[in-house]
Design a protein around this motif. Structure first.
Motif: not given
Length: 540
Positions: A419-448
């Motif tokens: 509906r508002q394509p101009y919001l993609w930059p902040q949206g994608l960067l905030q989605l990247a924050l979710f990815v980064g914040r959760n990375s420290g809690y992954l099982d190191p012995d479990m491959a994707a």
């Protein structure tokens, strides 16, 4: 014989029994016009009521009637005034029937009350059930509402209008989940799961507003101005923001007219774990479903939650977000290599942001797919031991819902940016924050890839049927958990229907498959005690 003919539109008199069959100590059960009715002789007066107790349906002819005309159901001790049907102890009222005695016979008026009266009574009784958080009674009253020909949306409109100012912190998952529950209900045919969905929609709101005081919004109005609304939100001025919303609606504007300003405000910061944007999508859908009667209460509740939201981009862990926004190219630039999910999976906040900025020349949707697939892989690789620890710090209070939010925020982002394509930059960067914040809690012995094989969905139709069955009959006490099951599954199902690359589709379905197998730990007594002791030791 009664004066009115039996076919009268005023009354429907039906001969029930001969008077001499009744004894004070011997009530009689009869079936008339499909209704099970109990007849009592009390101090020379004949009284009639539904034989089925409105609580759980046990026969009231087996109850006890005292000298004060109080009828007690012996199964659960509910008590009713047999003359009026009023509940003395219990919940639901008891239906009583007009009685006439003529020509040695007992006649009953079995006519049903007018539809409008039955609907209003069900709505009033539903409000009573919600005030007591009596979910079984909520279901009964919703069933009675449906039997009278009304839909649960009618109750939801009244409920939103009655409760929005009792949400001290503004909109919660309850309103958002109500929309999702009713959307699921739309897709079901059987009346039992449909009623379950409607009950869940209202019960969560009752849970969140139980015994809450009213925190009134201002009734002031100000001419709508998008820039002033943004400033009011930024300065956390609820009265000013509410006055602008009131003014917009008074001017004849509606949600669609002011939606751009609302979405911009939702993404002005990394707000409250993405709730602000997620809720905005559900606000729009609720207004589309329920009509303009709920515009004001929903917008006011949503704006309060946004004003009080934690602005996580101001925290040390996420301050790099501002730098990433500043580095985002203002105009078009040549597309670089398109990053896949491997560029984001397991990366820190810094690296996830840098990879997102580096991909800025590509189609936003392509970057979005990579981030969503990485988010799904994270959910598949979440090390549940973090959620079960009893000795963690407050900063490491991590659980399944932290991982689901990447997917539900991402879905809301895609919907909004269509509906508002101009919001993609902040949206994608905030989605990247979710990815980064959760990375420290992954099982190191479990491959994707290992997790993908374990939780792969082979038959999507069967999976969705199984998912619906698990969600509707969740058996979980705290409503926030089944709400996240529902919203995450709904988001992924909508994403798959809208269109996803095959690898992203596979990962996201597998992630939900794993999520639906979780048995949530709903309370953390030891962890809370451990953290409280540690906090108090250090506070002086």
């Amino acid at each position: 014989m009664p004066d009115e003919p039996l076919t009268s539109s005023v009354a429907e008199w039906t001969r029930a029994v001969e008077l001499d069959q009744l004894r004070p100590s011997r009530p009689i059960a009869v079936k008339l016009q499909g209704k099970h009715i109990a007849l009592f002789l009390h101090q020379g007066e004949v009284l009639a009521c539904n034989n089925r107790c409105p609580h759980e349906g046990y026969p009231l002819v087996e109850g006890a009637l005292d000298a004060d005309c109080v009828l007690t159901c012996n199964w659960h001790n509910w008590k009713f005034d047999l003359k009026t049907g009023a509940t003395i102890y219990g919940g639901d009222t008891l239906r009583v029937y007009p009685v006439r005695v003529e020509d040695g016979a007992v006649w009953l008026d079995t006519r049903d009350p007018p539809v409008a009266e039955r609907v209003e009574r069900a709505l009033q009784h539903l409000e009573q059930a919600m005030a007591e958080y009596d979910t079984a009674r909520m279901a009964r009253e919703l069933a009675r509402l449906g039997k009278a020909g009304a839909e649960p949306e009618l109750a939801l409109v009244r409920l939103i209008r009655a409760t929005h100012a009792r949400l001290r912190d503004g909109m919660t998952h309850a309103y958002a989940a109500a929309e999702a529950w009713l959307r699921l209900r739309d897709a079901l045919a059987d009346e039992t799961p449909r009623l379950a969905c409607a009950t869940e929609a209202l019960a969560y709101i009752a849970f969140d507003t139980l015994r809450e005081e009213t925190h009134a919004f201002t009734a002031e109005r100000a001419a709508w101005n998008a820039a002033e609304f943004a400033a009011a939100i930024e300065s956390q001025d609820e009265d000013r923001a509410a006055a602008l919303l009131n003014g917009a609606l008074a001017q004849g504007l509606h949600f669609a007219d002011i939606e751009p300003a609302l979405a911009e405000a939702a993404l002005a910061h990394y707000n409250d774990f993405g709730h602000s944007l997620i809720y905005l999508m559900h606000v729009r859908r609720l207004i589309e479903r329920l009509g303009t009667e709920v515009e004001a209460p929903l917008l006011l509740a949503w704006s309060r939650s946004l004003i009080l939201a934690t602005r996580e981009d101001l925290l040390p862990d996420f301050r790099l977000y501002a730098d990433a926004m500043a580095a985002w190219p203002a105009g078009a630039r040549p597309a670089g290599p398109l990053p896949g999910p491997d560029a984001f999976e397991g990366q820190s906040v810094r690296d996830a942001l840098n990879a997102t900025v580096a991909a800025a020349g590509n189609a936003p949707l392509a970057v979005y797919f990579a981030l969503m697939e990485a988010s799904a892989r994270h959910l598949l690789r979440f090390d549940e031991r973090h959620a079960l620890r009893t000795d963690s710090s407050v900063a490491d209070n991590i659980g399944w819902l932290d991982f689901t939010h990447a997917l539900t925020f991402g879905h809301a982002l895609r919907v909004q940016c269509e509906r508002q394509p101009y919001l993609w930059p902040q949206g994608l960067l905030q989605l990247a924050l979710f990815v980064g914040r959760n990375s420290g809690y992954l099982d190191p012995d479990m491959a994707a890839q290992t997790a993908l094989r374990e939780w792969a969905v082979i038959d999507e139709t069967e999976f969705h049927q199984r998912a619906i069955a698990a969600i509707v009959d969740h058996g979980v006490g705290l409503p926030i958990f089944p709400a996240h099951w529902l919203k995450t599954w709904s988001a992924v199902r909508e994403e798959a229907a809208t269109g996803l690359p095959e690898s992203a589709r596979t990962a996201m379905l597998a992630a939900v498959n794993r999520l639906l197998a979780v048995r949530f730990k709903q309370r953390h007594a030891l962890r809370t005690a451990h953290q409280a002791l540690g906090f108090v030791r250090k506070e002086d």
